[in-house]
Design an enzyme around this catalytic site. Structure first.
Site, PDB file in Angstrom:
ATOM      1  CE  LYS A 109     -50.949  64.226 -59.314  1.00 60.66           C
ATOM      2  NZ  LYS A 109     -52.056  63.907 -58.415  1.00 60.66           N
ATOM      3  CD  GLU A 159     -56.440  74.329 -70.187  1.00 64.21           C
ATOM      4  OE1 GLU A 159     -55.764  73.271 -70.112  1.00 64.21           O
ATOM      5  OE2 GLU A 159     -57.655  74.373 -69.926  1.00 64.21           O
ATOM      6  N   GLY A 219     -53.716  67.585 -57.160  1.00 60.91           N
ATOM      7  CA  GLY A 219     -53.421  68.921 -57.678  1.00 60.91           C
ATOM      8  C   GLY A 219     -53.912  70.033 -56.768  1.00 60.91           C
ATOM      9  NE  ARG A 220     -59.958  68.337 -55.594  1.00 56.72           N
ATOM     10  CZ  ARG A 220     -59.883  67.349 -56.466  1.00 56.72           C
ATOM     11  NH1 ARG A 220     -59.194  67.490 -57.576  1.00 56.72           N
ATOM     12  NH2 ARG A 220     -60.491  66.190 -56.226  1.00 56.72           N
ATOM     13  CD  GLU A 276     -60.559  69.744 -59.941  1.00 55.21           C
ATOM     14  OE1 GLU A 276     -59.484  69.621 -59.327  1.00 55.21           O
ATOM     15  OE2 GLU A 276     -60.608  70.238 -61.071  1.00 55.21           O
ATOM     16  CG  HIS A 327     -70.474  98.973 -50.747  1.00 52.41           C
ATOM     17  ND1 HIS A 327     -71.240 100.038 -50.326  1.00 52.41           N
ATOM     18  CD2 HIS A 327     -69.604  98.713 -49.738  1.00 52.41           C
ATOM     19  CE1 HIS A 327     -70.827 100.425 -49.137  1.00 52.41           C
ATOM     20  NE2 HIS A 327     -69.844  99.636 -48.745  1.00 52.41           N
ATOM     21  CE  LYS A 334     -58.560  68.339 -67.956  1.00 50.39           C
ATOM     22  NZ  LYS A 334     -57.692  67.552 -67.083  1.00 50.39           N
TER      23      LYS A 334
END
Ligand code: F6P
Length: 531
Positions: A194, A200, A252-253, A338, A369, A497
């Site tokens: 965005k 990263e 963003g999410r 978030e 399990h 950050k």
């Protein structure tokens, strides 16, 4: 209202809700739209509790806040932005205005451009230097990764386009493994960010460009970008014809419905992607129209509020009995934590109740399990959220699907009913006696009375996936409104950050003396071993 709810919670605490569950309750304590159903009958919410929860909605004026969101008001107050991911799937819903300007023409024309590009990539009309595109690499992180990565996996039975890979981590292990499996001459790299500043993503994008540059004469020609930053994508050298933009009113999410969903659209095709949007639009309409007690996102949110803020159960497990939803828990971790992991209300006051819950999970039956031991017999109550389809995609293996469904239903029944000491004794009666029998029986007791909800649907197709994701998005919104927080900012990710940027030169050898003793010692240790 919180006081009344807490009092009610105290009054019914410990009641065996199993005694409430009859056929009527299964109807009254469920909600549905079309063919998707939310069952919350296996919780301790009764008619009075539900009425008090619904009163909360009136107190916070949920209806006006919901309408404000859909109508483009700047409800993300700390960033001064509208919140309009719903516009991205408003395929035929009419105008949506931000500051008096209808955003729909732009949304629909971008969708159109995405569809043309996706069709060209799928057909081979858009080529790499070596011919038809065989691999798509989406480079993005957080909301620019989790949505499409989850969606491509969820819709694997509909995936008939090129292979899709997702690179998110700055850890070189992530990108190097993906690039090793691709031929640069037939690979399309999509840089999804965005802001186009996320360290990263930009680091991985440069690595991918260098990798492609070694074997391809015009690497930038095999790059596309998904971003709100025209300057950033231009500086990176990506031609505007392969830049798919969106506005800052898409969080963003919440962004997989628009350009950020491009890799998914290339994988499943534009028609299936439209069906996904239609499913979400269907849930939007339901959320806008249904009475609170019949409104799926609202009831899902109120169940969440009941368990976390009233009962104090601070985590919830998301357990899809649908292997293709294996990345749903990770996707929901960002969406929910978030969004609602905030300790301060919109007006800057400390929250007086818990913030949103810890969300975690794995698909069933694998989880059974692994960690279900703790869910059944641990000392904490963990509300469980099951998802299950009536049918899978492999008709010839339907008997296996039936076994999957039986397991899902068995778990919610076991959590509710448990097993008392008498029954546990009878299970081991022939094998042990006396004190040893008592001891052995005790280990086999399940306290039960542990709540769960089940979301059931006919089949995980694109439309249904759209319904499910929009359901969770609106749940987050409703929970956020009830808590009085801003679900659309994420200041909590900033400090780390900043410190990472400051630490990079120190890791590379600069003086660490300004750092605390622990951090300096760790830097020293890692340097000694070659960082
Ligand atoms: O660091 C958090 C975050 O800002 C998320 O909210 C977002 O989804 C992610 O980083 C990626 O951001 P971008 O799409 O701008 O690269």
């Amino acid at each position: 209202m919180w006081d009344k709810l807490r009092k009610h919670g105290e009054a019914v605490k410990g009641r065996r809700f199993e005694t409430l569950v009859d056929a009527d309750r299964a109807v009254i304590f469920s909600a549905s739209t079309g063919d998707i159903r939310l069952d919350y009958a296996k919780t301790n919410i009764d008619a009075d509790g539900r009425a008090l929860l619904i009163d909360l909605l009136e107190e916070v004026d949920l209806a006006s806040k919901r309408d404000a969101m859909f109508n483009g008001a700047a409800i993300n107050e700390t960033e001064g932005r509208a919140v309009l991911h719903t516009a991205l799937r408003n395929l035929d819903g009419g105008p949506v205005k931000v500051d008096g300007v209808d955003v729909m023409p732009e949304v629909l024309s971008t969708l159109d451009r995405m569809e043309k590009f996706a069709a060209d990539v799928r057909s081979g009309a858009f080529k790499g230097e070596g011919g038809k595109i065989t691999d798509v690499v989406n480079i993005g992180i957080g909301g620019s990764d989790l949505g499409p990565a989850m969606g491509v996996l969820a819709l694997a039975p509909y995936h008939d386009g090129p292979r899709c890979h997702f690179v998110s981590n700055v850890d070189p292990a992530d990108i190097s493994q993906v690039l090793r499996s691709c031929d640069p001459k037939t690979t399309l790299v999509i840089v999804a960010s965005k802001t186009f500043t996320t360290i990263e993503t930009m680091t991985n994008a440069r690595t991918a460009k260098a990798w492609m540059g070694e074997r391809v004469s015009d690497p930038a020609a095999q790059f596309a970008a998904l971003s709100t930053s025209e300057d950033g994508t231009a500086a990176f050298g990506i031609a505007p014809s392969r830049v798919f933009g969106f506005e800052d009113w898409v969080g963003g999410r919440y962004s997989m419905w628009g350009p950020i969903g491009l890799s998914m659209m290339i994988a499943i095709g534009p028609d299936a992607f439209r069906a996904f949007l239609r499913g979400a639009q269907d849930m939007d309409r339901h959320f806008q129209a249904a009475d609170w007690s019949e409104n799926m996102p609202v009831m899902l949110a109120l169940v969440g509020i009941w368990h976390n803020q009233v009962c104090g159960y601070s985590t919830r497990a998301v357990l899809p009995y649908d292997n293709n939803l294996s990345r749903l828990p990770a996707y929901l971790q960002q969406l929910e934590m978030e969004s609602n992991g905030k300790g301060v209300s919109m007006d800057g006051e400390d929250l007086s109740v818990n913030s949103g819950p810890v969300v975690w999970g794995e698909p069933g039956t694998n989880g059974q399990h692994a960690f279900y031991q703790l869910i059944h017999q641990g000392t904490r109550v963990i509300p469980c959220e099951f998802l299950v389809a009536a049918r899978g995609h492999d008709d010839d293996l339907h008997h296996q699907h039936q076994l999957l469904v039986a397991n899902c239903l068995a778990q919610s029944e076991a959590l509710m009913k448990g097993r008392d000491l008498d029954e546990a004794r009878s299970k081991v009666a022939g094998k042990f006696e006396g004190a040893e029998l008592e001891r052995q029986a005790k280990h086999r007791v399940f306290l039960g009375n542990r709540p769960s909800i089940t979301i059931a649907y006919p089949k995980l197709d694109p439309f249904t996936l759209g319904q499910i994701i929009a359901l969770y998005e609106h749940r987050v919104f409703v929970e956020g409104v009830v808590l009085g927080i801003n679900s659309y900012d994420q200041w909590g990710v900033e400090l780390g950050k900043e410190l990472a940027t400051a630490l990079q030169p120190i890791v590379e050898g600069a003086d660490a003396s300004g750092k605390d003793g622990s951090t300096a010692a760790l830097v020293g240790f890692l340097q000694k071993h070659g960082v």
